[in-house]
Motif scaffolding. Structure first.
Motif, PDB file in Angstrom:
ATOM      1  N   PRO A   1       1.066  -1.310  -0.015  1.00  0.00           N
ATOM      2  CA  PRO A   1      -0.069  -0.013   0.216  1.00  0.00           C
ATOM      3  C   PRO A   1       0.971   1.488   0.045  1.00  0.00           C
ATOM      4  O   PRO A   1       1.801   1.245   0.769  1.00  0.00           O
ATOM      5  CB  PRO A   1      -0.753  -0.038   1.266  1.00  0.00           C
ATOM      6  N   ASP A   2       0.501   2.427  -0.676  1.00  0.00           N
ATOM      7  CA  ASP A   2       1.043   3.478  -0.491  1.00  0.00           C
ATOM      8  C   ASP A   2       2.240   3.599  -1.140  1.00  0.00           C
ATOM      9  O   ASP A   2       3.127   4.096  -0.994  1.00  0.00           O
ATOM     10  CB  ASP A   2       0.965   4.180   0.872  1.00  0.00           C
ATOM     11  N   VAL A   3       2.472   3.035  -2.480  1.00  0.00           N
ATOM     12  CA  VAL A   3       3.468   2.910  -3.011  1.00  0.00           C
ATOM     13  C   VAL A   3       4.130   4.371  -3.668  1.00  0.00           C
ATOM     14  O   VAL A   3       3.429   5.087  -4.106  1.00  0.00           O
ATOM     15  CB  VAL A   3       3.445   2.019  -4.605  1.00  0.00           C
ATOM     16  N   GLY A   4       5.283   4.397  -3.267  1.00  0.00           N
ATOM     17  CA  GLY A   4       5.848   5.932  -3.669  1.00  0.00           C
ATOM     18  C   GLY A   4       5.983   6.767  -2.451  1.00  0.00           C
ATOM     19  O   GLY A   4       6.811   7.880  -2.447  1.00  0.00           O
ATOM     20  N   ARG A   5       5.317   6.506  -1.459  1.00  0.00           N
ATOM     21  CA  ARG A   5       5.287   7.465  -0.184  1.00  0.00           C
ATOM     22  C   ARG A   5       6.632   7.126   0.623  1.00  0.00           C
ATOM     23  O   ARG A   5       7.107   5.986   0.480  1.00  0.00           O
ATOM     24  CB  ARG A   5       3.987   7.242   0.750  1.00  0.00           C
ATOM     25  N   THR A   6       7.068   8.239   1.112  1.00  0.00           N
ATOM     26  CA  THR A   6       8.406   8.056   2.025  1.00  0.00           C
ATOM     27  C   THR A   6       7.974   8.002   3.410  1.00  0.00           C
ATOM     28  O   THR A   6       7.036   8.503   3.743  1.00  0.00           O
ATOM     29  CB  THR A   6       9.071   9.408   1.521  1.00  0.00           C
ATOM     30  N   TYR A   7       9.007   7.342   4.147  1.00  0.00           N
ATOM     31  CA  TYR A   7       8.907   7.063   5.378  1.00  0.00           C
ATOM     32  C   TYR A   7      10.343   6.813   6.051  1.00  0.00           C
ATOM     33  O   TYR A   7      11.181   6.689   5.337  1.00  0.00           O
ATOM     34  CB  TYR A   7       7.995   5.692   5.687  1.00  0.00           C
ATOM     35  N   TRP A   8      10.185   7.026   7.313  1.00  0.00           N
ATOM     36  CA  TRP A   8      11.464   6.658   8.127  1.00  0.00           C
ATOM     37  C   TRP A   8      11.017   5.693   9.256  1.00  0.00           C
ATOM     38  O   TRP A   8       9.884   5.376   9.503  1.00  0.00           O
ATOM     39  CB  TRP A   8      12.157   7.889   8.768  1.00  0.00           C
ATOM     40  N   GLY A   9      11.947   5.002  10.086  1.00  0.00           N
ATOM     41  CA  GLY A   9      11.717   4.034  10.997  1.00  0.00           C
ATOM     42  C   GLY A   9      12.875   3.646  11.668  1.00  0.00           C
ATOM     43  O   GLY A   9      14.045   3.889  11.534  1.00  0.00           O
ATOM     44  N   TYR A  10      12.399   2.664  12.670  1.00  0.00           N
ATOM     45  CA  TYR A  10      13.633   1.987  13.566  1.00  0.00           C
ATOM     46  C   TYR A  10      12.750   0.590  13.801  1.00  0.00           C
ATOM     47  O   TYR A  10      12.000   0.359  14.014  1.00  0.00           O
ATOM     48  CB  TYR A  10      13.988   2.905  14.805  1.00  0.00           C
ATOM     49  N   GLU A  11      13.955  -0.242  14.297  1.00  0.00           N
ATOM     50  CA  GLU A  11      13.645  -1.645  14.803  1.00  0.00           C
ATOM     51  C   GLU A  11      14.261  -1.981  16.070  1.00  0.00           C
ATOM     52  O   GLU A  11      15.407  -1.569  15.848  1.00  0.00           O
ATOM     53  CB  GLU A  11      13.726  -2.721  13.707  1.00  0.00           C
TER      54      GLU A  11
END
Length: 267
Positions: A58-68
């Motif tokens: 879902p939401d192909v092309g949207r940018t994001y950041w994160g951590y694990e």
């Protein structure tokens, strides 16, 4: 991304990294873990590059950041009311993994504003005990996860809240061939308020290390402060959305934004 948005997003991510560094120190200082390295690694990831959704997600092309936070070992207190009663858990250590991903919002005013920018907020927790049957020792496992349902527009066999709690899951896969006495169907998925790294750690400590958690909560002001920010950031708008959606059922189809959170909300 505008310079203003970049500046606000960088400040937001630095703040999240700072929270994780702080709780890593508290976990070691209070002997909840011998190595908070996975939490510190997650803090470093907060400052990493921006990613783009690819493939058929879902939401192909949207940018994001994160951590694990990957496989954080937490020393557990003795557990009560365990089944089967013959199981023993001496010096048991739980394994916690938390994945947090946030979309880059459209403007600086929206940075860190609510849970609505969350791409996923997943928590996996498990721990093992030993059970002797006919003289042979067997490993038994407790496992649960909090999941984010990404595919909101697809047809499901059962109700699928946006953020949900579910017992079992893939952490039982390597023991599946040994299971003889438990039948665990796929549902139910209980809707829950989302947990980021701080709230997920607090959730585990509160339920599995209750005595020491109570001391930490009551005696350490910095721990109280760490818990407040994510509760205000995620929980307040989550419950506000639910309340507003239920109140508006007579005028807003399916409760509006509340329906994906708890699909049972409709009228």
């Amino acid at each position: 991304m505008t310079p203003e948005l970049r500046e606000a997003l960088d400040a937001h991510r630095h703040a999240r990294a700072g929270e994780l560094f702080d709780i890593a120190g508290l976990l070691e200082d209070h002997s909840f873990t011998a190595d908070a390295g996975p939490v510190r690694e997650a803090a470093q990831q907060c400052l990493g590059g921006i990613r783009t959704v690819r493939g058929d997600l879902p939401d192909v092309g949207r940018t994001y950041w994160g951590y694990e936070i990957s496989d954080l070992k937490i020393a557990l207190e003795p557990q009560r009311h365990c089944r089967p009663r013959g199981a023993t858990m001496e010096s048991v250590t739980g394994s916690l993994t938390v994945r947090v991903e946030e979309y880059v919002p459209p403007d600086q005013a929206s940075v860190g504003a609510a849970f609505t920018h969350l791409r996923r907020l997943d928590t996996d927790f498990s721990f093992d005990a030993s059970l002797v049957v006919d003289g042979d020792a067997h490993t038994v496992r407790s496992a649960w996860h909090l999941d984010t349902h990404l595919f909101m527009d697809t047809v499901s066999h059962a109700v699928h809240p946006r953020f949900h709690f579910q017992v079992g899951g893939e952490r039982l896969d390597d023991l599946d061939h040994l299971i003889r006495g438990v039948f665990m169907p796929e549902t139910p998925r209980m809707p829950v308020a989302p947990l980021d790294g701080i709230l997920a750690i607090d959730f585990v400590l509160a339920h599995y290390c209750g005595g020491a958690w109570g001391v930490l909560r009551d005696m350490d002001a910095s721990y109280k402060h760490l818990r407040k920010a994510p509760m205000q950031r995620y929980w307040a708008p989550y419950f506000r959305t639910l309340c507003d959606g239920i109140d508006a059922l007579d005028t807003v189809p399916h409760g509006g934004d509340a329906n994906p959170l708890i699909p049972n909300i409709f009228c």
